[in-house]
Design an enzyme around this catalytic site. Structure first.
Site, mmCIF file in Angstrom:
data_model
loop_
_atom_site.group_PDB
_atom_site.id
_atom_site.type_symbol
_atom_site.label_atom_id
_atom_site.label_comp_id
_atom_site.label_asym_id
_atom_site.label_seq_id
_atom_site.Cartn_x
_atom_site.Cartn_y
_atom_site.Cartn_z
ATOM 1 N N CYS A 119 0.795 -1.230 0.000
ATOM 2 C CA CYS A 119 0.000 0.000 0.000
ATOM 3 C C CYS A 119 0.835 1.291 0.000
ATOM 4 O O CYS A 119 0.565 2.209 -0.792
ATOM 5 C CB CYS A 119 -0.959 0.019 1.190
ATOM 6 S SG CYS A 119 -1.722 -1.555 1.564
ATOM 7 N N ARG A 174 6.009 -11.244 5.804
ATOM 8 C CA ARG A 174 5.459 -11.016 7.138
ATOM 9 C C ARG A 174 5.927 -12.114 8.070
ATOM 10 O O ARG A 174 5.926 -13.296 7.705
ATOM 11 C CB ARG A 174 3.924 -10.979 7.103
ATOM 12 C CG ARG A 174 3.379 -9.857 6.238
ATOM 13 C CD ARG A 174 1.878 -9.841 6.211
ATOM 14 N NE ARG A 174 1.381 -8.865 5.256
ATOM 15 C CZ ARG A 174 0.097 -8.712 4.926
ATOM 16 N NH1 ARG A 174 -0.809 -9.489 5.502
ATOM 17 N NH2 ARG A 174 -0.268 -7.813 4.047
ATOM 18 N N GLN A 192 0.753 -10.641 -3.197
ATOM 19 C CA GLN A 192 -0.618 -10.133 -3.152
ATOM 20 C C GLN A 192 -0.992 -9.476 -4.476
ATOM 21 O O GLN A 192 -0.177 -8.787 -5.087
ATOM 22 C CB GLN A 192 -0.768 -9.116 -2.024
ATOM 23 C CG GLN A 192 -0.668 -9.729 -0.638
ATOM 24 C CD GLN A 192 -1.162 -8.775 0.429
ATOM 25 O OE1 GLN A 192 -0.590 -7.713 0.619
ATOM 26 N NE2 GLN A 192 -2.220 -9.156 1.119
ATOM 27 N N ASP A 216 -2.581 -6.762 -5.291
ATOM 28 C CA ASP A 216 -3.047 -5.534 -4.643
ATOM 29 C C ASP A 216 -3.520 -4.504 -5.657
ATOM 30 O O ASP A 216 -2.827 -4.221 -6.642
ATOM 31 C CB ASP A 216 -1.903 -4.911 -3.828
ATOM 32 C CG ASP A 216 -1.986 -5.280 -2.353
ATOM 33 O OD1 ASP A 216 -3.085 -5.623 -1.905
ATOM 34 O OD2 ASP A 216 -0.951 -5.213 -1.683
ATOM 35 N N HIS A 248 -5.235 -0.466 -5.621
ATOM 36 C CA HIS A 248 -5.646 0.719 -4.873
ATOM 37 C C HIS A 248 -6.340 1.668 -5.831
ATOM 38 O O HIS A 248 -5.794 2.008 -6.886
ATOM 39 C CB HIS A 248 -4.451 1.382 -4.200
ATOM 40 C CG HIS A 248 -3.886 0.540 -3.092
ATOM 41 N ND1 HIS A 248 -2.900 -0.388 -3.303
ATOM 42 C CD2 HIS A 248 -4.217 0.454 -1.768
ATOM 43 C CE1 HIS A 248 -2.625 -1.004 -2.162
ATOM 44 N NE2 HIS A 248 -3.403 -0.521 -1.228
ATOM 45 N N LYS A 253 -15.161 -2.318 5.574
ATOM 46 C CA LYS A 253 -14.706 -3.218 4.514
ATOM 47 C C LYS A 253 -15.744 -4.288 4.216
ATOM 48 O O LYS A 253 -16.640 -4.572 5.018
ATOM 49 C CB LYS A 253 -13.393 -3.890 4.903
ATOM 50 C CG LYS A 253 -13.500 -4.844 6.085
ATOM 51 C CD LYS A 253 -12.192 -5.591 6.319
ATOM 52 C CE LYS A 253 -12.295 -6.534 7.519
ATOM 53 N NZ LYS A 253 -11.100 -7.381 7.661
ATOM 54 N N HIS A 279 -8.765 -0.048 -0.933
ATOM 55 C CA HIS A 279 -7.895 -1.214 -1.105
ATOM 56 C C HIS A 279 -8.749 -2.338 -1.686
ATOM 57 O O HIS A 279 -9.891 -2.530 -1.276
ATOM 58 C CB HIS A 279 -7.339 -1.702 0.233
ATOM 59 C CG HIS A 279 -6.523 -0.698 0.974
ATOM 60 N ND1 HIS A 279 -5.151 -0.703 0.962
ATOM 61 C CD2 HIS A 279 -6.882 0.333 1.771
ATOM 62 C CE1 HIS A 279 -4.699 0.278 1.721
ATOM 63 N NE2 HIS A 279 -5.733 0.921 2.226
#
Length: 649
Positions: free
Chosen positions: A346, A375, A393, A395, A397, A478, A524
């Site tokens: 992000c 992670r 991921q 991802d 945005h 979310k 997101h």
């Protein structure tokens, strides 16, 4: 005191019972079937044991074993029976906590001299549990002072720690400040909030499943305990159905299938939670990623890349070092600062947006990346591809104006469901998580706007959803999309999340039609969640039998004899020229063995070619799960394969 109690029922009716009646007496007064199914009761909205004495005017609802709360109670009570059995059979053993969990329960124990349970021990424990159940031992509730509790549990150090407040145990909290216990006389007592079934005879449909190690309080610095997992159900039929379901799930375990099908592995040399992808697994992954890239380009997303690490200042700006440091790997110290492997993509996308002055005419801006993140997950939580330390991921945005939010959320949700359908999922539901009660950022107006947008998108797609009140992150509401797989399991995959935190932290702005600066709304959107986990879910969903478009090898050609090799090779070359993934296995082994191996590899099609096929330009088609056909022309087979491969679009 009145001789008769008037009790209110949930449907608005009343029942009159003699003074001194209990919640269980209400169930018996309504009917024998309800009394048999009763587990606990709600008295004036508070869960109580069935032996709870009633007062005039109480409102009583009976909780049965067919409800989720009733099933929770059965599992909770069975956990107590497990603890009693272990303490009976293993002198010197001590116990920690034992809550119900999804589909069952567990209890943590410490055996003398660091001992461990064996499979034979589980059989002994089960036998003792059945003896306890046959004794119909009552569950007797009590509340005692802390001093009395400390004396009572002085030989059980983990219970003492709980009583002193050094560890939290939700099973022992009370409203009175006293310590609540439940006793199964004459031998067993435990800290517990309750409520419980009336006696152990109400239990019995259970099975102990396995033993695992578990650190006390989940902290690797604490002692390793022995955790016994079990499952419990209201009836023999439901227990049998669950065990059968587990057998099917075990056959589909992605870790097992990944090895059998030569897809990927977890070499010890890499460390826990890190995988290497073998050619066949990599082929499937590439197909997944290529399809995702194509769909995103068609959907108006712009592809971006970001590095695998960044200086600490980025993670300070994003807030990760304040809120997420425990999930990050430690920094690498370089001559110009500290660098952290990225746990999320992000912040990089925020930098891309802020790299230039933006106009409202550029919005919505949809950025997309297949970005690998790292992670730190505790070793005890790692689980194949489902819980891993290095993963990619998908991802996205979306930067938009407030008046674009509803359409963008709807568009994103429609996109998510369309792609999930292409991968073979058709049964969806969702959670809508709203603003937490305490810590949150943004304004009331922003939260209301974003929550309404998410709700509108769910209703436009006619997607069943539940509202998780207060379950949103501190930075925005979310949607979590769940799918149901081929054997009925639910998997949470995709997320659409509003974010009021990062735009402010990174000072994101765009110039509106009024020539003033405004803060964009950031959404997101993770579709797969992670490529690795999604691959694992797919592998279990299809039990390794990927559909033709995803299969690493779509067609295997087998000549009956060596003199059919030339024809078989020409066929493989033609299939490859048409864009299909085909291979060839020569006739050095008997044909039956080669066919069986192809079936074990779960290939969609096996083609066998012999004398007649060489003469007439045909093939024998042995489809996965279908009937063998002889004399199929090559053109017909290629057309059939094309239709099969394109079926997901």
């Amino acid at each position: 005191m009145a001789d008769v109690l008037t009790i209110n029922l949930p449907d608005g009716s009343t029942r009159e019972l003699p003074a001194g009646s209990t919640a269980g007496d209400v169930a018996a007064a309504i009917g024998s079937r309800l009394a048999k199914a009763a587990v606990i009761a709600e008295v004036n909205g508070v869960e109580r044991d069935l032996v709870w004495p009633l007062d005039d005017g109480d409102t009583v609802a009976i909780v049965t074993d067919t409800s989720s709360r009733g099933l929770y109670t059965i599992r909770h009570s069975t956990a107590h029976v497990l603890a009693q059995a272990v303490l009976d059979l293993f002198p010197g053993a001590t116990f920690a906590i034992g809550p119900p969990v999804e589909n069952g329960f567990y209890y943590d124990f410490e055996l003398p001299d660091g001992g461990t349970f064996t499979p034979d021990d589980l059989e002994r424990i089960e036998a003792r549990m059945r003896e306890i159940i046959a004794e119909h031992q009552p569950f007797i509730r009590d509340e005692i002072t802390e001093d009395d509790a400390l004396e009572l549990f002085k030989d059980h150090k983990y219970k003492v720690e709980i009583i002193k407040g050094a560890a939290e145990d939700p099973m022992s909290a009370t409203e009175t400040g006293l310590v609540r216990t439940y006793e199964n006389p004459p031998r067993f007592i435990d800290l517990c909030r309750g409520p419980h079934v009336p006696d152990t005879g109400r239990l019995g449909h259970f099975k102990l499943m396995r033993v695992a190690g578990a650190y006390w309080r989940g902290d690797e610095k604490n002692p390793m305990l022995q955790r016994i997992y079990g499952t419990a159900w209201p009836s023999k039929k439901e227990l049998a159905a669950h065990l059968q379901h587990l057998e099917e799930a075990e056959k589909r375990d992605h870790r097992k299938l990944a090895v059998e099908l030569d897809l990927l592995s977890f070499p010890e040399e890499l460390g826990g939670g890190l995988a290497v992808w073998h050619p066949k697994g990599a082929a499937v992954r590439k197909l997944m990623e290529d399809y995702s890239r194509d769909r995103h380009e068609q959907g108006g997303y712009q592809y971006v890349y970001s590095p695998h690490l960044a200086k600490s200042v980025l993670w300070e700006t994003s807030g990760h070092l304040d809120f997420y440091a425990d999930g990050m790997y430690p920094p690498m110290e370089m001559d110009n600062g500290s660098y952290y492997p990225k746990p999320m993509n992000c912040p990089f996308h925020m930098l891309i947006f802020s790299s230039d002055q933006r106009s409202y005419r550029e919005l919505p801006m949809r950025l997309f990346e297949l970005g690998t993140v790292y992670r730190y997950e505790r070793s005890g939580t790692l689980h194949g591809l489902m819980r891993i330390r290095g993963f990619t991921q998908d991802d996205s945005h979306i930067f938009c104006t407030p008046d674009q939010v509803v359409d963008e959320v709807s568009r994103a949700l429609e996109f998510v469901l369309s792609v999930l359908r292409a991968f073979g999922f058709h049964d969806f539901e969702a959670n809508l998580s709203t603003r937490p009660e305490e810590k949150w950022v943004g304004t009331d107006e922003k939260w209301e706007m974003a929550t309404d947008a998410l709700r509108t998108a769910l209703e436009r797609e006619q997607l069943p959803y539940e509202i998780d009140e207060g379950g949103g992150a501190f930075y925005g509401p979310k949607i979590d999309v769940k799918v149901r797989d081929a054997i009925g399991r639910k998997w949470q995959l995709s997320t659409i999340q509003a974010d009021f935190n990062l735009p402010e932290r990174f000072g994101l702005e765009y110039v509106g039609p009024d020539n003033q600066r405004h803060e964009p709304v950031v959404l997101h959107r993770a579709l797969f969640g992670s490529v690795e986990r999604f691959f694992g879910v797919l592998l279990e969903h299809f039990a390794g039998a990927f559909p033709a478009w995803l299969a690493p090898v779509q067609v295997r050609v087998l000549p009956v004899r060596d003199d059919h090799d030339t024809y078989a090779h020409r066929l493989v070359d033609r299939l490859k020229a048409e864009g299909f993934r085909a291979d060839f296995v020569d006739a050095s082994e008997p044909l039956g063995g080669r066919i069986r191996r192809a079936k074990l590899e779960k290939l969609p099609y096996v083609l066998v070619v012999g004398d007649d096929d060489v003469e007439h330009g045909t093939v024998g088609v042995n489809p996965r799960g279908g009937e063998v056909e002889r004399g199929v022309t090559c053109d017909d087979f290629i057309h059939r394969l094309s239709v099969d491969v394109m079926a997901h679009l």
